[in-house]
Motif scaffolding. Structure first.
Motif, PDB file in Angstrom:
ATOM      1  N   PRO A   1     -57.661  51.949  66.030  1.00  0.00           N
ATOM      2  CA  PRO A   1     -59.021  52.462  65.821  1.00  0.00           C
ATOM      3  C   PRO A   1     -59.051  53.984  65.902  1.00  0.00           C
ATOM      4  O   PRO A   1     -58.374  54.583  66.739  1.00  0.00           O
ATOM      5  N   ASP A   2     -59.836  54.586  65.009  1.00  0.00           N
ATOM      6  CA  ASP A   2     -59.943  56.042  65.043  1.00  0.00           C
ATOM      7  C   ASP A   2     -61.386  56.520  64.874  1.00  0.00           C
ATOM      8  O   ASP A   2     -61.626  57.723  64.797  1.00  0.00           O
ATOM      9  N   VAL A   3     -62.345  55.589  64.801  1.00  0.00           N
ATOM     10  CA  VAL A   3     -63.758  55.942  64.693  1.00  0.00           C
ATOM     11  C   VAL A   3     -64.557  55.117  65.691  1.00  0.00           C
ATOM     12  O   VAL A   3     -64.373  53.891  65.765  1.00  0.00           O
ATOM     13  N   ILE A   4     -65.394  55.763  66.461  1.00  0.00           N
ATOM     14  CA  ILE A   4     -66.295  55.061  67.381  1.00  0.00           C
ATOM     15  C   ILE A   4     -67.727  55.260  66.904  1.00  0.00           C
ATOM     16  O   ILE A   4     -68.158  56.390  66.656  1.00  0.00           O
ATOM     17  N   VAL A   5     -68.440  54.144  66.753  1.00  0.00           N
ATOM     18  CA  VAL A   5     -69.874  54.167  66.459  1.00  0.00           C
ATOM     19  C   VAL A   5     -70.584  53.751  67.737  1.00  0.00           C
ATOM     20  O   VAL A   5     -70.465  52.604  68.180  1.00  0.00           O
ATOM     21  N   ASN A   6     -71.311  54.685  68.332  1.00  0.00           N
ATOM     22  CA  ASN A   6     -71.868  54.490  69.665  1.00  0.00           C
ATOM     23  C   ASN A   6     -73.393  54.561  69.613  1.00  0.00           C
ATOM     24  O   ASN A   6     -73.958  55.459  68.982  1.00  0.00           O
ATOM     25  N   CYS A   7     -74.042  53.611  70.288  1.00  0.00           N
ATOM     26  CA  CYS A   7     -75.507  53.622  70.345  1.00  0.00           C
ATOM     27  C   CYS A   7     -75.958  53.190  71.734  1.00  0.00           C
ATOM     28  O   CYS A   7     -75.695  52.054  72.144  1.00  0.00           O
ATOM     29  N   HIS A   8     -76.605  54.078  72.462  1.00  0.00           N
ATOM     30  CA  HIS A   8     -77.128  53.789  73.800  1.00  0.00           C
ATOM     31  C   HIS A   8     -76.071  53.144  74.689  1.00  0.00           C
ATOM     32  O   HIS A   8     -76.342  52.194  75.430  1.00  0.00           O
ATOM     33  N   SER A   9     -74.875  53.640  74.610  1.00  0.00           N
ATOM     34  CA  SER A   9     -73.770  53.087  75.384  1.00  0.00           C
ATOM     35  C   SER A   9     -72.971  54.237  75.980  1.00  0.00           C
ATOM     36  O   SER A   9     -72.853  55.301  75.364  1.00  0.00           O
ATOM     37  N   ASN A  10     -72.431  54.002  77.163  1.00  0.00           N
ATOM     38  CA  ASN A  10     -71.670  55.051  77.846  1.00  0.00           C
ATOM     39  C   ASN A  10     -70.374  54.460  78.397  1.00  0.00           C
ATOM     40  O   ASN A  10     -70.156  54.405  79.605  1.00  0.00           O
ATOM     41  N   PRO A  11     -69.509  53.976  77.514  1.00  0.00           N
ATOM     42  CA  PRO A  11     -68.327  53.242  77.979  1.00  0.00           C
ATOM     43  C   PRO A  11     -67.354  54.075  78.799  1.00  0.00           C
ATOM     44  O   PRO A  11     -66.675  53.546  79.677  1.00  0.00           O
ATOM     45  N   VAL A  12     -67.268  55.374  78.520  1.00  0.00           N
ATOM     46  CA  VAL A  12     -66.333  56.189  79.287  1.00  0.00           C
ATOM     47  C   VAL A  12     -66.747  56.246  80.749  1.00  0.00           C
ATOM     48  O   VAL A  12     -65.926  56.497  81.638  1.00  0.00           O
ATOM     49  N   TRP A  13     -68.011  55.996  81.038  1.00  0.00           N
ATOM     50  CA  TRP A  13     -68.494  55.961  82.414  1.00  0.00           C
ATOM     51  C   TRP A  13     -68.499  54.544  82.977  1.00  0.00           C
ATOM     52  O   TRP A  13     -68.215  54.325  84.150  1.00  0.00           O
ATOM     53  N   SER A  14     -68.786  53.547  82.141  1.00  0.00           N
ATOM     54  CA  SER A  14     -69.127  52.234  82.680  1.00  0.00           C
ATOM     55  C   SER A  14     -68.000  51.219  82.674  1.00  0.00           C
ATOM     56  O   SER A  14     -68.141  50.154  83.278  1.00  0.00           O
ATOM     57  N   ILE A  15     -66.902  51.481  81.994  1.00  0.00           N
ATOM     58  CA  ILE A  15     -65.816  50.498  81.922  1.00  0.00           C
ATOM     59  C   ILE A  15     -64.717  50.862  82.908  1.00  0.00           C
ATOM     60  O   ILE A  15     -64.361  52.022  83.054  1.00  0.00           O
ATOM     61  N   GLN A  16     -64.177  49.847  83.567  1.00  0.00           N
ATOM     62  CA  GLN A  16     -63.200  50.124  84.618  1.00  0.00           C
ATOM     63  C   GLN A  16     -61.870  50.590  84.044  1.00  0.00           C
ATOM     64  O   GLN A  16     -61.543  50.356  82.889  1.00  0.00           O
ATOM     65  N   GLY A  17     -61.121  51.254  84.920  1.00  0.00           N
ATOM     66  CA  GLY A  17     -59.889  51.913  84.534  1.00  0.00           C
ATOM     67  C   GLY A  17     -60.031  53.404  84.767  1.00  0.00           C
ATOM     68  O   GLY A  17     -61.140  53.935  84.818  1.00  0.00           O
ATOM     69  N   PRO A  18     -58.947  54.142  84.919  1.00  0.00           N
ATOM     70  CA  PRO A  18     -59.013  55.565  85.259  1.00  0.00           C
ATOM     71  C   PRO A  18     -59.718  56.396  84.193  1.00  0.00           C
ATOM     72  O   PRO A  18     -59.445  56.254  83.003  1.00  0.00           O
ATOM     73  N   ARG A  19     -60.612  57.288  84.649  1.00  0.00           N
ATOM     74  CA  ARG A  19     -61.329  58.143  83.695  1.00  0.00           C
ATOM     75  C   ARG A  19     -60.368  58.976  82.866  1.00  0.00           C
ATOM     76  O   ARG A  19     -60.598  59.186  81.673  1.00  0.00           O
ATOM     77  N   GLU A  20     -59.303  59.485  83.486  1.00  0.00           N
ATOM     78  CA  GLU A  20     -58.421  60.364  82.726  1.00  0.00           C
ATOM     79  C   GLU A  20     -57.778  59.618  81.551  1.00  0.00           C
ATOM     80  O   GLU A  20     -57.529  60.193  80.489  1.00  0.00           O
ATOM     81  N   LYS A  21     -57.535  58.327  81.726  1.00  0.00           N
ATOM     82  CA  LYS A  21     -56.967  57.549  80.621  1.00  0.00           C
ATOM     83  C   LYS A  21     -58.021  57.257  79.556  1.00  0.00           C
ATOM     84  O   LYS A  21     -57.723  57.271  78.356  1.00  0.00           O
ATOM     85  N   TRP A  22     -59.240  56.987  79.986  1.00  0.00           N
ATOM     86  CA  TRP A  22     -60.303  56.762  79.008  1.00  0.00           C
ATOM     87  C   TRP A  22     -60.607  58.062  78.256  1.00  0.00           C
ATOM     88  O   TRP A  22     -60.942  58.029  77.058  1.00  0.00           O
ATOM     89  N   VAL A  23     -60.515  59.199  78.929  1.00  0.00           N
ATOM     90  CA  VAL A  23     -60.732  60.473  78.258  1.00  0.00           C
ATOM     91  C   VAL A  23     -59.681  60.674  77.168  1.00  0.00           C
ATOM     92  O   VAL A  23     -59.989  61.080  76.035  1.00  0.00           O
ATOM     93  N   LYS A  24     -58.437  60.386  77.488  1.00  0.00           N
ATOM     94  CA  LYS A  24     -57.381  60.493  76.472  1.00  0.00           C
ATOM     95  C   LYS A  24     -57.635  59.516  75.327  1.00  0.00           C
ATOM     96  O   LYS A  24     -57.424  59.840  74.146  1.00  0.00           O
ATOM     97  N   PHE A  25     -58.088  58.320  75.656  1.00  0.00           N
ATOM     98  CA  PHE A  25     -58.430  57.316  74.656  1.00  0.00           C
ATOM     99  C   PHE A  25     -59.448  57.884  73.665  1.00  0.00           C
ATOM    100  O   PHE A  25     -59.301  57.755  72.439  1.00  0.00           O
ATOM    101  N   LEU A  26     -60.479  58.548  74.188  1.00  0.00           N
ATOM    102  CA  LEU A  26     -61.503  59.117  73.318  1.00  0.00           C
ATOM    103  C   LEU A  26     -60.969  60.293  72.519  1.00  0.00           C
ATOM    104  O   LEU A  26     -61.343  60.504  71.361  1.00  0.00           O
ATOM    105  N   LYS A  27     -60.110  61.072  73.131  1.00  0.00           N
ATOM    106  CA  LYS A  27     -59.542  62.217  72.412  1.00  0.00           C
ATOM    107  C   LYS A  27     -58.657  61.767  71.247  1.00  0.00           C
ATOM    108  O   LYS A  27     -58.438  62.529  70.297  1.00  0.00           O
ATOM    109  N   ASP A  28     -58.150  60.542  71.315  1.00  0.00           N
ATOM    110  CA  ASP A  28     -57.326  60.021  70.236  1.00  0.00           C
ATOM    111  C   ASP A  28     -58.149  59.610  69.021  1.00  0.00           C
ATOM    112  O   ASP A  28     -57.583  59.307  67.958  1.00  0.00           O
ATOM    113  N   MET A  29     -59.468  59.575  69.152  1.00  0.00           N
ATOM    114  CA  MET A  29     -60.330  59.165  68.046  1.00  0.00           C
ATOM    115  C   MET A  29     -60.524  60.317  67.066  1.00  0.00           C
ATOM    116  O   MET A  29     -60.730  61.462  67.453  1.00  0.00           O
TER     117      MET A  29
END
Length: 875
Positions: A490-518
């Motif tokens: 996946p390389d495109v995120i379509v987001n609506c009233h959602s805050n997954p980087v805050w609300s999904i478990q797992g380390p923030r630094e890894k989720w941040v990298k996940f988003l930077k890969d988009m």
């Protein structure tokens, strides 16, 4: 009426608009006061709605501050800073709507044309399910939003199996003995919090209903209960098993219900499956004739159905399902369970006996529709705190069986199934399955995709045939795509009233990298949050006070549509979610597919005259209008005047809607789904088949320990997180009113630890500590209290924040989700539910880490409050 005369609660003249709240995912009816000069200056509950009876929680009242929030997105924005990350200024540039749509559609289509699986949707407007399911229109089954993670991952499928419903609640209208386990229902959280609190308060005042609260923390609900039972975190299933042991072995069950209304008499073979004849009909044992008969044999009498014993049928050794559970419970005495839960055995025995006595087993009541039905005014309720386990399906079923043993499922005073939205007033939610059993419906939000290897979903949705989406697994797959056989990225995120980087478990630094890969991220939202920090384009949505909708979101006790209408025109250059997704659909060439999805999801297919024309775009007003027409045939003018069509739930749909069917005491489907999945994995030569936790699938709950209990001994405390009513179902701290009341409460400003435990470990109130699990850590200041279990430490949801320049939420010491795992060892294969508790160790620090000092902490805010009050001291 729409315009009643202003009352004393408004000092300015104006008009009242009946509408519906959306400050959490539920739908309390409200009244919005608009002054003559067009300013909203008051929101209160609508007393004509029998659900919330004029009551609103703090979040409902604070919608004014969301509407007039100076940080609202006021126009479409384009990112000009290519660098992304928490606190990094996107350097937004205002653009026109046409340019915003052109960029967004172009970037989505680029990936969509290559492979729809490259789109990662994160759409979380639960009041608008036609937005939630937009990805189906583009042929995408990926899922990157928190629904199912810190919510009801195993809860919803189990409600589907037991009630054929989405949620559950105790019947406050008749209940006299109410057990809450890991939930604030009726006090501070969960289903329609303001509404349910009103119903429960009335029950306690009018009938003296007794409340027993079982949880590690002395929450609002526990403080108001008649009895608080502190329990070691993540052992609630074992408490329920101990209660069931007492009910079964002391004969405190409703045996007539078990024989007549459940599959407890059905015979189970050594392979766990029911014993059947050549026509696939199930056998039972007739204790009078001392022989096996088919379940539908006309000579059978319910009184003669054996619940206990060991038999042989056609050469197969077998037992009734009830006997299977009794054998499991033999190892679950309160004394044995005390070793796990720390709840004294005598307490468990007493509560079980009180529970059975309060159930009035054998009594009936004649209800208003003329039926005479069982009266069982005792019920066991629960939610995320108790059920969010690695073995979530078993945990949920253990709670259900406490209720089923006393025969209270969907009975007056008992434990009720709650539907998400019936669509039409005459729709029932149950149907007959095989061999007289009610059809289990675990997929309350739609079926999972068909299993395939290599997988077609980034979060492995097809691996959970009777579960829900498990979004935390996006990270697991992303880190090891080769292992999971993923052939797309996946390389495109379509987001609506959602805050997954805050609300999904797992380390923030890894989720941040996940988003930077988009490659591209578009966010549809009202105010900035952690997720919008990563957006390339912002499509600003109008807020709840500017838009239309019509919805019914799992209300206990009531049914009907809650209508939303604008109190004002949009005050900025914003659009409704419908305008946004219709425009994107047209530009992406999927308009017809999207209208087909809406017709299916909202039930317009049930009435041909309401179906959307596939080649047209529709407004939020028109979709709301058709939803109202679908329910009761009333047009939009009627809804604009009345604000809702809510009534108390029709009794034939509330009490025993499954009459004549047998409930699933024993869930054979768990084994069918397990073996079906295993066969597909074998046929497709799935390389990780031997590592998949098939043992999680069980037809009855067991006493097996969840994985977190096996962590090394150095992690000597259980960490839990919690919310109160002002934080219920969503982060609200960017709202100044909510922020103010939250951080004036000491439970939300420190890490809660038992006073004696702190002393034993050498800590004092005010100590700064590092809290560390095997997966991550956070920092905080200890707050000692008698209101925590000695083995636990509590972290308020208000303290789980990340630093950002785009929100005025003060930073705390990290994020609770950083300390949680995101692997299959801690995910329930039978439901997709991840473990939401962990074990931690504490390290005392001399001072806050430098990065927290530089970034600011929530404790700065607390210190400021205390200084103003002239108190000072530690917090």
């Amino acid at each position: 009426m729409t315009n009643p005369s202003p009352t004393a609660n408004s000092i300015k003249s104006g008009r009242w608009v009946r509408s519906t709240c959306k400050m959490c995912l539920h739908s309390c009816s409200n009244m919005i006061h608009v002054t003559d000069d067009g300013i909203i200056n008051k929101i209160e509950g609508d007393p004509t709605n029998p659900s919330n009876n004029g009551k609103l929680c703090p979040k409902g009242n604070s919608a004014i501050l969301r509407h007039y929030d100076p940080r609202r997105f006021k126009e479409p924005l384009k990112r000009t800073n290519p660098e992304k990350g928490p606190g990094i200024d996107p350097k937004w540039e205002p653009i026109s709507w046409d340019e915003a749509f052109e960029i967004t559609a172009r970037e989505i289509k680029k990936s969509l044309d290559e492979d729809p699986r490259k789109i990662l949707p994160s759409l979380e407007d639960f009041q608008k399910m036609h937005i939630w399911f937009w990805p189906l229109a583009i042929g995408c089954h990926n899922f990157y939003q928190s629904g199912g993670t810190m919510c009801g991952g195993a809860y919803h499928p189990m409600n589907g199996y037991i009630h054929s419903a989405f949620g559950c609640a105790n019947d406050a209208k008749y209940c006299n003995y109410w057990i809450n386990n890991g939930t604030g229902d009726g006090f501070s959280s969960h289903l329609h919090a303001a509404a349910q609190s009103n119903w429960v308060a009335k029950a306690r005042i009018d009938r003296g209903m007794r409340v027993v609260s079982v949880e590690p923390r002395l929450s609002i609900g526990s403080a108001k209960a008649d009895e608080w039972v502190p329990i070691r975190p993540a052992t609630d299933r074992h408490f329920a098993l101990g209660m069931s042991h007492v009910l079964v072995n002391e004969g405190l069950c409703d045996f007539d219900f078990l024989r007549k209304d459940s599959n407890a008499p059905y015979l189970v073979g050594p392979d766990g499956y029911f014993v059947r004849d050549t026509e696939k009909q199930i056998y039972v044992w007739d204790s009078k004739d001392n022989c096996a008969k088919l379940w539908n044999d006309p000579t059978l009498e319910n009184d003669n159905l054996a619940l206990e014993g060991n038999y042989t049928v056609n050469g197969v050794e077998c037992r009734p399902a009830f006997q299977v559970y009794k054998d499991i419970l033999a190892e679950c005495s309160p004394e044995e369970m005390e070793k796990i839960t720390t709840v004294p055995a005598e307490t468990t025995r007493r509560i079980a006996r009180e529970f059975s006595e309060a159930a009035k087993i054998g009594q009936t009541i004649k209800i208003e529709d003329g039926r005479t039905v069982p009266l069982r005014p005792a019920a066991y309720n629960y939610y995320r705190g108790a059920q969010g386990r690695k073995l979530g399906a078993q945990t949920n079923q253990a709670f259900k069986l406490v209720n089923m043993l006393i025969g209270n499922i969907d009975t007056p005073g008992g434990h009720m199934g709650v539907t998400i939205d019936d669509g039409q007033v005459d729709n029932n939610h149950v149907e007959m399955g095989e061999c007289g059993q009610m059809l289990g419906t675990p997929h309350q939000l739609g079926h999972m995709p068909e299993f395939a290897y290599p997988t077609n979903e980034y979060h492995l949705a097809s691996h959970f045939p009777n579960g829900v989406n498990a979004p935390h697994l996006n990270l697991l797959v992303h880190e090891n795509r080769e292992y999971w056989g993923v052939e797309f990225t996946p390389d495109v995120i379509v987001n609506c009233h959602s805050n997954p980087v805050w609300s999904i478990q797992g380390p923030r630094e890894k989720w941040v990298k996940f988003l930077k890969d988009m490659r591209f991220i578009v966010c549809v939202d009202v105010v900035p949050n952690e997720m919008t920090d990563f957006a390339d384009v912002i499509l600003p949505s109008s807020d709840v006070l500017e838009t239309w909708n019509c919805t019914m979101i799992e209300p206990p006790h009531t049914e009907g549509q809650c209508f939303r209408q604008p109190a004002t025109d949009p005050i900025y250059n914003t659009k409704s979610e419908e305008e946004i997704f219709y425009e994107l659909s047209e530009r992406l060439g999927c308009l017809e597919a999207y209208n087909s999805v809406i017709n299916m999801i909202l039930g317009f297919e049930q009435k041909p005259e309401l179906q959307l024309d596939l080649d047209k775009k529709y407004t939020d007003r028109e979709i709301a209008r058709r939803k109202g027409l679908l329910w009761n045939g009333k047009d939009i003018d009627w809804y604009m005047e009345h604000g809702h069509s809510v009534t108390e739930r029709r009794l034939d749909k509330w009490y025993r809607p499954w009459e004549g069917m047998r409930l699933n005491f024993y869930i054979e489907d768990m084994l069918k789904e397990r073996d079906g999945l295993k066969a597909k994995m074998e046929a497709m030569k799935t390389p990780y088949i031997n590592d998949w936790p098939f043992d999680d699938f069980q037809p009855l709950p067991t006493a097996r320990l969840d994985t977190l209990h096996t962590l090394p001994e150095e992690y000597n405390l259980y960490a839990i997180t919690f919310k109160d009513i002002q934080l219920n179902f969503g982060e609200s701290l960017s709202n100044p009113w909510i922020r103010d009341i939250v951080f004036r409460d000491p439970v939300h400003t420190g890490l809660l630890i038992n006073t004696a435990t702190a002393a034993k470990m050498g800590f004092e109130a005010g100590d700064v500590v590092k809290v560390e699990s095997p997966y991550g850590h956070l920092y905080g200041r200890l707050q000692t209290t008698e209101g925590m279990h000695p083995d636990a430490i509590g972290v308020s949801n208000a303290l789980s924040r990340t630093k950002s320049e785009n929100t005025y939420v003060a930073m705390s010491g990290g994020h609770f989700n950083d300390m949680l795992p995101y692997d299959m060892e801690n995910t329930d294969a039978a439901s997709g539910q991840p473990e939401t508790t962990t074990k931690v160790k504490l390290t005392k620090l001399d001072d806050w880490p430098d990065f927290l000092k530089q970034g600011g902490s929530i404790y700065d805010f607390v210190d400021e409050l205390e200084t103003k009050k002239g108190k000072g001291g530690q917090h």
